[in-house]
Design a protein around this motif. Structure first.
Motif, PDB file in Angstrom:
ATOM      1  N   ILE A  14      22.024  22.582  15.859  1.00  0.00           N
ATOM      2  CA  ILE A  14      23.342  22.233  16.045  1.00  0.00           C
ATOM      3  C   ILE A  14      23.682  21.665  17.155  1.00  0.00           C
ATOM      4  N   LEU A  15      23.108  22.061  18.442  1.00  0.00           N
ATOM      5  CA  LEU A  15      23.608  21.469  19.893  1.00  0.00           C
ATOM      6  C   LEU A  15      22.761  20.120  19.633  1.00  0.00           C
ATOM      7  N   PHE A  16      21.612  19.859  19.145  1.00  0.00           N
ATOM      8  CA  PHE A  16      21.077  18.594  19.052  1.00  0.00           C
ATOM      9  C   PHE A  16      21.656  17.767  18.259  1.00  0.00           C
ATOM     10  N   GLU A  17      22.123  18.234  17.131  1.00  0.00           N
ATOM     11  CA  GLU A  17      22.924  17.301  16.249  1.00  0.00           C
ATOM     12  C   GLU A  17      24.059  16.913  16.686  1.00  0.00           C
ATOM     13  N   LEU A  18      24.971  17.769  17.341  1.00  0.00           N
ATOM     14  CA  LEU A  18      26.433  17.350  17.965  1.00  0.00           C
ATOM     15  C   LEU A  18      26.008  16.482  19.204  1.00  0.00           C
ATOM     16  N   SER A  19      25.157  16.494  19.911  1.00  0.00           N
ATOM     17  CA  SER A  19      24.846  15.866  21.013  1.00  0.00           C
ATOM     18  C   SER A  19      24.505  14.254  20.423  1.00  0.00           C
ATOM     19  N   TYR A  20      23.623  14.309  19.453  1.00  0.00           N
ATOM     20  CA  TYR A  20      23.225  13.038  18.964  1.00  0.00           C
ATOM     21  C   TYR A  20      24.459  12.211  18.398  1.00  0.00           C
ATOM     22  N   LYS A  21      25.430  13.060  17.831  1.00  0.00           N
ATOM     23  CA  LYS A  21      26.642  12.388  17.211  1.00  0.00           C
ATOM     24  C   LYS A  21      27.538  11.917  18.422  1.00  0.00           C
ATOM     25  N   GLN A  22      27.428  12.569  19.397  1.00  0.00           N
ATOM     26  CA  GLN A  22      28.162  12.015  20.561  1.00  0.00           C
ATOM     27  C   GLN A  22      27.592  10.634  21.105  1.00  0.00           C
ATOM     28  N   LEU A  23      26.376  10.749  21.058  1.00  0.00           N
ATOM     29  CA  LEU A  23      25.486   9.486  21.374  1.00  0.00           C
ATOM     30  C   LEU A  23      25.883   8.382  20.775  1.00  0.00           C
ATOM     31  N   GLN A  24      26.019   8.498  19.264  1.00  0.00           N
ATOM     32  CA  GLN A  24      26.494   7.463  18.257  1.00  0.00           C
ATOM     33  C   GLN A  24      27.923   7.150  18.495  1.00  0.00           C
ATOM     34  N   THR A  25      28.656   8.077  18.445  1.00  0.00           N
ATOM     35  CA  THR A  25      30.227   7.729  18.499  1.00  0.00           C
ATOM     36  C   THR A  25      30.963   8.831  19.094  1.00  0.00           C
TER      37      THR A  25
END
Length: 390
Positions: A164-175
């Motif tokens: 979940i941490l990886f997923e949220l951080s990746y979303k932050q990198l997208q938008t």
């Protein structure tokens, strides 16, 4: 998501039975599950203090009603690990549905069955243990960079929360989303109090990805704040584990810089490192090579594989001294990042099947992924039969 809801309780019961079986068949001298249940009991009785990564032990005591009984703590631990495995399956299945069917109406029961099987397979995916079979001992686990383990409670419990941490951080990198920073910090804190292994990688890679994406704009500084606060918590955790608690339990261990060519635990296997890396990640590596042109600018692949590289470098250069020197505590982040490499590559392959169809390349890659799964099932059976996870 129209997944068959029956699979969740069945999967929980299956995993519970597996972990309870592993608890019984693996000798206690080599069984982290046994040790961690014992740690929880000792913490409950006040024999040892709650350590910096206390959450799993506290939950074991809560769900065993603070009885500090052997049977109660073992059952509670198996239940928590079964929940973590079931939750990882749910996260995998949810992400597959999001990526493959978010913009499509073609999401029937047959597709859901295929996705359910693929998500389930990710609990078993394993290395191709060629390096281990080059030795007389014929190890499947030792000497590999595996995406799954069955014997370490804390990494198993950490898995879904690291995802979940990886997923949220990746979303932050997208938008960029300011509210997401608070969630990322909460996940960082949760990761730390379970096991800090994945955060070691995260604190190195995520800031680099943020800097590449946002440069030194406001989004970078706001997004880096949760990482900074996590670093402060990590320092506090270090002090608790290596300074305060070590005085209570008379443990002189510490964290040291120790290159792998000077580490007696790793030096013997230096010659097999390239072979180990190749056969541990054969599916994601081959997928990357065959699709290199379209992946070279893919942010998710860059983030995932950079995380894996950093996780291996941590293992190669950072170690513990004192009584913990042989515990291998700086290996566990590799399990998380290797699994992410498999998961991200599998997601990409499923998208390729959707857009390109059953090409020879895609079929070969899926067959190779199947080999990794088959070996994972064999590995689990081997542990249950022999009582050794090596």
């Amino acid at each position: 998501m129209k997944a068959n809801k029956l699979i969740f309780p069945l999967l929980f019961l299956f995993l519970f039975a597996v972990f309870y079986g592993l608890l019984k068949v693996i000798p206690s001298d080599y069984n982290d599950l046994h040790d961690h249940a014992a740690f929880a009991r000792d913490m409950c009785r006040g024999k040892i203090p709650y350590t910096g990564n206390f959450l799993l032990y506290l939950l074991v005591n809560i769900f065993s009603f603070f009885t500090a009984g052997v049977k109660a703590t073992e059952l509670a631990l198996c239940g928590l690990l079964a929940f973590a495995g079931m939750y990882r399956y749910y996260l995998s299945l949810s992400k597959m549905n999001e990526v493959l069917f978010a913009d499509s109406q073609i999401n029937n029961s047959t597709n859901q069955l295929y996705l359910s099987l693929l998500a389930l397979s990710l609990l078993f995916v394993f290395v191709i243990p060629i390096p281990g079979y080059l030795t007389d001992d014929r190890y499947m686990y030792i000497g590999s960079y595996t995406p799954n383990v069955w014997h370490n409670s804390t990494i198993l419990f950490l898995f879904p929360f690291a995802i979940i941490l990886f997923e949220l951080s990746y979303k932050q990198l997208q938008t960029y989303d300011a509210k997401r920073n608070a969630l990322i910090f909460l996940l960082i804190a949760l990761n730390l109090v379970i096991k800090p292994s994945f955060f070691f990688v995260f604190i190195c890679v995520y800031p680099l990805m943020l800097l590449y994406k946002y440069k030194f704009r406001q989004e970078f500084w706001l997004s880096i704040l949760p990482v900074f606060l996590g670093g402060v918590l990590l320092i506090g955790q270090f002090i608790i584990i290596y300074k305060i608690n070590s005085q209570v339990v008379k443990d002189t261990s510490s964290v040291v810089f120790l290159p792998f060519w000077k580490n007696p635990e790793l030096k013997e296997g230096m010659i097999n490192i390239p072979i180990s890396l190749l056969f541990s990640l054969l599916f994601p590596l081959l997928y990357t090579i065959l699709n290199f042109r379209k992946l070279i600018q893919n942010q998710l692949f860059n983030y995932t594989f950079l995380s894996f590289v950093v996780s291996v470098l941590i293992f190669f250069f950072i170690s513990e001294s004192g009584p913990r020197a042989s515990h291998g505590n700086f290996y566990w982040q590799i399990v998380i990042t290797t699994w992410l490499c498999f998961f991200v590559s599998l997601l990409a392959l499923m998208k390729d099947f959707k857009t390109e169809g059953r090409s020879v390349k895609n079929i070969v890659l899926l067959f190779l992924f199947g080999i990794h799964i088959g070996l994972g099932v064999i590995y689990l059976a081997k542990i249950l039969i022999t009582g050794s996870y090596y």
